[in-house]
Design an enzyme around this catalytic site. Sequence first.
Site, PDB file in Angstrom:
ATOM      1  N   ASP A 173       0.868  -1.174   0.000  1.00 39.44           N
ATOM      2  CA  ASP A 173       0.000   0.000   0.000  1.00 39.44           C
ATOM      3  C   ASP A 173       0.913   1.235   0.000  1.00 39.44           C
ATOM      4  O   ASP A 173       2.148   1.106  -0.073  1.00 39.44           O
ATOM      5  CB  ASP A 173      -0.908  -0.041   1.244  1.00 39.44           C
ATOM      6  CG  ASP A 173      -2.203   0.736   1.047  1.00 39.44           C
ATOM      7  OD1 ASP A 173      -2.320   1.485   0.055  1.00 39.44           O
ATOM      8  OD2 ASP A 173      -3.096   0.608   1.903  1.00 39.44           O
ATOM      9  N   GLU A 207       0.069   4.583   1.884  1.00 40.31           N
ATOM     10  CA  GLU A 207       0.001   5.561   2.978  1.00 40.31           C
ATOM     11  C   GLU A 207       1.107   5.348   4.011  1.00 40.31           C
ATOM     12  O   GLU A 207       1.504   6.285   4.693  1.00 40.31           O
ATOM     13  CB  GLU A 207      -1.370   5.493   3.654  1.00 40.31           C
ATOM     14  CG  GLU A 207      -2.497   6.093   2.832  1.00 40.31           C
ATOM     15  CD  GLU A 207      -3.099   5.139   1.815  1.00 40.31           C
ATOM     16  OE1 GLU A 207      -2.515   4.053   1.593  1.00 40.31           O
ATOM     17  OE2 GLU A 207      -4.151   5.481   1.238  1.00 40.31           O
ATOM     18  N   HIS A 223      -2.388  -0.051  -3.903  1.00 37.15           N
ATOM     19  CA  HIS A 223      -2.836   1.299  -3.520  1.00 37.15           C
ATOM     20  C   HIS A 223      -3.500   2.006  -4.701  1.00 37.15           C
ATOM     21  O   HIS A 223      -3.035   1.897  -5.835  1.00 37.15           O
ATOM     22  CB  HIS A 223      -1.653   2.143  -3.050  1.00 37.15           C
ATOM     23  CG  HIS A 223      -2.021   3.592  -2.898  1.00 37.15           C
ATOM     24  ND1 HIS A 223      -2.743   4.049  -1.820  1.00 37.15           N
ATOM     25  CD2 HIS A 223      -1.807   4.667  -3.700  1.00 37.15           C
ATOM     26  CE1 HIS A 223      -2.953   5.355  -1.969  1.00 37.15           C
ATOM     27  NE2 HIS A 223      -2.394   5.759  -3.099  1.00 37.15           N
ATOM     28  N   HIS A 239      -1.289   1.247   6.685  1.00 39.66           N
ATOM     29  CA  HIS A 239      -1.720   2.357   7.545  1.00 39.66           C
ATOM     30  C   HIS A 239      -2.751   1.839   8.536  1.00 39.66           C
ATOM     31  O   HIS A 239      -3.348   0.773   8.324  1.00 39.66           O
ATOM     32  CB  HIS A 239      -2.333   3.469   6.690  1.00 39.66           C
ATOM     33  CG  HIS A 239      -3.367   2.939   5.750  1.00 39.66           C
ATOM     34  ND1 HIS A 239      -4.673   2.743   6.137  1.00 39.66           N
ATOM     35  CD2 HIS A 239      -3.275   2.496   4.463  1.00 39.66           C
ATOM     36  CE1 HIS A 239      -5.340   2.219   5.112  1.00 39.66           C
ATOM     37  NE2 HIS A 239      -4.524   2.045   4.085  1.00 39.66           N
ATOM     38  N   HIS A 272      -7.522   4.815   7.671  1.00 41.06           N
ATOM     39  CA  HIS A 272      -8.823   4.523   7.060  1.00 41.06           C
ATOM     40  C   HIS A 272      -8.869   3.031   6.757  1.00 41.06           C
ATOM     41  O   HIS A 272      -7.847   2.347   6.824  1.00 41.06           O
ATOM     42  CB  HIS A 272      -9.023   5.325   5.767  1.00 41.06           C
ATOM     43  CG  HIS A 272      -8.136   4.885   4.648  1.00 41.06           C
ATOM     44  ND1 HIS A 272      -6.838   5.319   4.517  1.00 41.06           N
ATOM     45  CD2 HIS A 272      -8.335   4.026   3.625  1.00 41.06           C
ATOM     46  CE1 HIS A 272      -6.285   4.751   3.448  1.00 41.06           C
ATOM     47  NE2 HIS A 272      -7.173   3.949   2.889  1.00 41.06           N
TER      48      HIS A 272
HETATM   49 ZN   LIG Z   1      -4.828   1.212   2.217  1.00 42.97          ZN
END
Ligand SMILES: [Zn+2]
Length: 312
Positions: free
Chosen positions: A46, A48, A98, A142, A154
């Site tokens: 991902d 973030e 992502h 994240h 999130h």
């Molecule tokens: Zn994510």
Amino acid sequence: MQHYIFPYLGQRLFASRFALLTLLFTCCAVSTVAQQTPRKIYISADMEGIVGVVTNEQLGPQGFEYQRFREFMTQDVNAAIEGAFAGGATQIVVSDSHGNGQSLLFEKLPSNVLIVRAWPRPLGMMEGIDATFAGAIFIGYHAGTSNPQGVRAHTLSSARLTDVKLNDRSVSEAGLNAAIAGHFNVPVIMVSGDDVVVKETKALLGDVEGATVKWALGFHSAATMTPQASYILIRDTAKKAVERIKDFKVFKLTTPVKLDVSFKNYRPSELLSYLSIIQRPDSHSIRFVGKDMIEVSKFLTFINNYEPGLEP
Ligand SMILES: [Zn+2]
């Protein structure tokens, strides 16, 4: 290597003078061969939680820093690949997980990995995993949406979802994806990202290896390492994780799996509740019970991707 061991020992087995010694060698050879069975590692990447990422400016094609941060995402992934191979991995699959699923600069990854790209895909951020893998690594992850801390915390969609629960427990993407890996009896062995996701993931999954590449100061701020420092940290952590791969527990949910999703808005839950397989426990939430994590993952992929105007 393993192809040469058995014929050599087979000839020796018949030489009586060395029979006992050879028998011992054979036993050793069997265990050597066992160690040489493929050790496949799955890396879900991902963005973030990539070193330096703090705002939208790094996270999508509209951001002024996105193109540079694709480099840093690729470097963090390359660090994990290098470390995993050094720790004993023999095959690696990387999923570009992502945004548009096309962030990794795949020409900068080594020739001996496979890359899963773009959406939709039934297993989402874990597409390509199966029971032949020995462990899963989460890079650039994240914290989940119910965590008050964490850079860009999130779950699946910061714009649309306020909570995702599996069997009554709020989960982050790491939790959700660990449960998909768990369906195949594959343990999560490492996570990289900010200090919050590392702490959150260890709280859920136990003693997984964690590489903290930045320290969250707020939703859009952090104190961060440099890319050079994160490379070394992620490489060394991945190596350690693969070396102690037998220590990690599989995160396996009881089946059937109850999924609760809460939306920011009213209409997704209203429309989904027209389907007889969906319950609507409250105005903003829906419930789906899947026979296993595969059904749950496909359902999540559906509700996050379907719209009537889809083309082609
Ligand atoms: Zn994510």
